[in-house]
Write a protein that holds these residues in place. Structure first.
Motif, PDB file in Angstrom:
ATOM      1  N   LYS A  70      68.371 -13.661 -65.901  1.00 13.05           N
ATOM      2  CA  LYS A  70      66.965 -14.072 -65.926  1.00 13.05           C
ATOM      3  C   LYS A  70      66.880 -15.596 -65.967  1.00 13.05           C
ATOM      4  CE  LYS A  70      66.336 -11.552 -69.600  1.00 13.05           C
ATOM      5  NZ  LYS A  70      65.738 -10.887 -70.783  1.00 13.05           N
ATOM      6  N   ASN A  71      65.717 -16.107 -65.624  1.00 16.83           N
ATOM      7  CA  ASN A  71      65.572 -17.553 -65.540  1.00 16.83           C
ATOM      8  C   ASN A  71      65.532 -18.252 -66.894  1.00 16.83           C
ATOM      9  OD1 ASN A  71      65.632 -18.060 -62.756  1.00 16.83           O
ATOM     10  ND2 ASN A  71      63.550 -17.317 -62.516  1.00 16.83           N
ATOM     11  N   ASP A  72      65.461 -17.473 -67.976  1.00 16.41           N
ATOM     12  CA  ASP A  72      65.508 -18.101 -69.299  1.00 16.41           C
ATOM     13  C   ASP A  72      66.901 -17.992 -69.922  1.00 16.41           C
ATOM     14  OD1 ASP A  72      65.560 -15.410 -69.748  1.00 16.41           O
ATOM     15  OD2 ASP A  72      63.997 -15.379 -71.284  1.00 16.41           O
ATOM     16  N   VAL A  73      67.915 -17.697 -69.075  1.00 17.98           N
ATOM     17  CA  VAL A  73      69.276 -17.548 -69.557  1.00 17.98           C
ATOM     18  C   VAL A  73      69.794 -18.892 -70.079  1.00 17.98           C
ATOM     19  CG1 VAL A  73      70.382 -18.048 -67.342  1.00 17.98           C
ATOM     20  CG2 VAL A  73      71.533 -16.558 -68.967  1.00 17.98           C
ATOM     21  N   THR A  74      70.623 -18.849 -71.107  1.00 18.09           N
ATOM     22  CA  THR A  74      71.202 -20.071 -71.652  1.00 18.09           C
ATOM     23  C   THR A  74      72.446 -20.455 -70.860  1.00 18.09           C
ATOM     24  OG1 THR A  74      72.657 -18.949 -73.219  1.00 18.09           O
ATOM     25  CG2 THR A  74      70.396 -19.448 -73.958  1.00 18.09           C
TER      26      THR A  74
END
Length: 309
Positions: free
Chosen positions: A123-127
């Motif tokens: 996902k685009n909020d992955v760290t």
């Protein structure tokens, strides 16, 4: 006639020598003590890694972490001057966080292979740390009409469901890379995939070197005459002796604790060894703990002296 011919040859030699001069952003060449490569141009307050050049030294590439993404940047030598550093777009606009690093360029300068992570798998909020838990693949981008196109995975014999890292392309288009795909040896191994043409490769085979298990090839010269390995935080060099790789010897650098040394590379004229190092917070593991990333270069005499010892 001989007098005029001699004068002509002197003039030709003079201009040939001038044209053979390679530009490295107007830097003074390094000695046998490593120096930062292109401070404020490549090395900034961001985390930078893996500087490489194309074969004729007219385009330079490196990776920089931007908003948790690993982004390949480049500069081109145009009319004797290096252009401003710019990122290369490798994925579609809807990909906000991505991985593109460790570029390697084919001899004709028209294909780039690099380590990438399939954007569909996160996902685009992955760290940053989570990105590197996803199995990376080897991607390629083509340069068409002077522009690098969006990337795609290399064929299935190279990019699999397992880890594939550190791609290095040779003069004939073949690829060296690391992978932990199932094998009789087990674990991570160095593989070589012979290029067949038409963007196809033979089934990769394991490259055996007389080294410890964790010392794997991370750079190989275009003519496959020598290779550089990483192991236990240090670089080693191994030479191809009639098809057999010699036992790797340590490259004598001043290795500092809490710094990890990686991404070895040689300039095309073999005069300079370029490498990256990153500083990890001792209390954090992986990329989440990386606080500083730098690229250095040093006179290549320190490599080739290892063959004499």
């Amino acid at each position: 006639m001989n007098k005029f011919l001699s004068i002509f040859l002197i003039i030709v030699t003079f201009f040939s020598c001038k044209n053979d001069t390679i530009s490295y952003f107007d830097q003074e060449p390094p000695s046998t003590i490593p120096e930062l490569f292109a401070p404020s141009i490549v090395n900034t307050d961001s985390i930078e890694l893996n500087v490489v050049f194309n074969y004729d030294n007219t385009e330079m590439f490196f990776s920089r972490i931007v908003d948790n993404s690993f982004v390949i940047h480049h500069s081109e030598l145009i009319n004797g001057k290096w252009s401003d550093i710019k990122p290369i777009k490798m994925y579609n606009d809807d990909v906000l966080v991505s991985v593109a690093c460790d570029p390697t360029i084919t001899k004709d300068g028209k294909t780039m292979y690099f380590l990438g992570v399939d954007p569909k798998l996160y996902k685009n909020d992955v760290t940053r740390e989570e990105l590197y838990t996803i199995p990376p693949d080897i991607y390629k981008s083509k340069k068409v009409n002077g522009k690098w196109e969006l990337a795609s995975k290399v064929d299935f014999s190279v990019s699999t469901e397992y880890f594939e890292t550190y791609p290095v392309v040779t003069a004939d288009g073949s690829l060296y890379f690391r992978s932990n795909r199932p094998s009789d040896e087990g674990g991570m191994n160095t593989y070589r995939a012979q290029y067949l043409g038409n963007e196809k490769f033979e089934t990769p085979v394991i490259v055996n070197i007389k080294a410890k298990k964790n010392e794997l090839i991370t750079y190989v010269s275009p003519d496959e005459r020598y290779a550089i390995t990483n192991g236990e935080g240090k670089f080693q060099i191994t030479f191809n002796d009639n098809g057999e790789w010699t036992k790797p010897k340590e490259i004598p650098l001043k290795y500092e604790s809490n710094w990890h040394y990686y991404c070895p590379y040689m300039s095309s004229d073999e005069k300079y060894f370029i490498f990256s190092r990153k500083y990890n917070n001792p209390e954090k593991r992986g990329w989440a703990g990386v606080e500083k990333g730098e690229v250095y270069w040093v006179n290549a005499d320190i490599l080739f002296s290892a063959k004499k010892n």
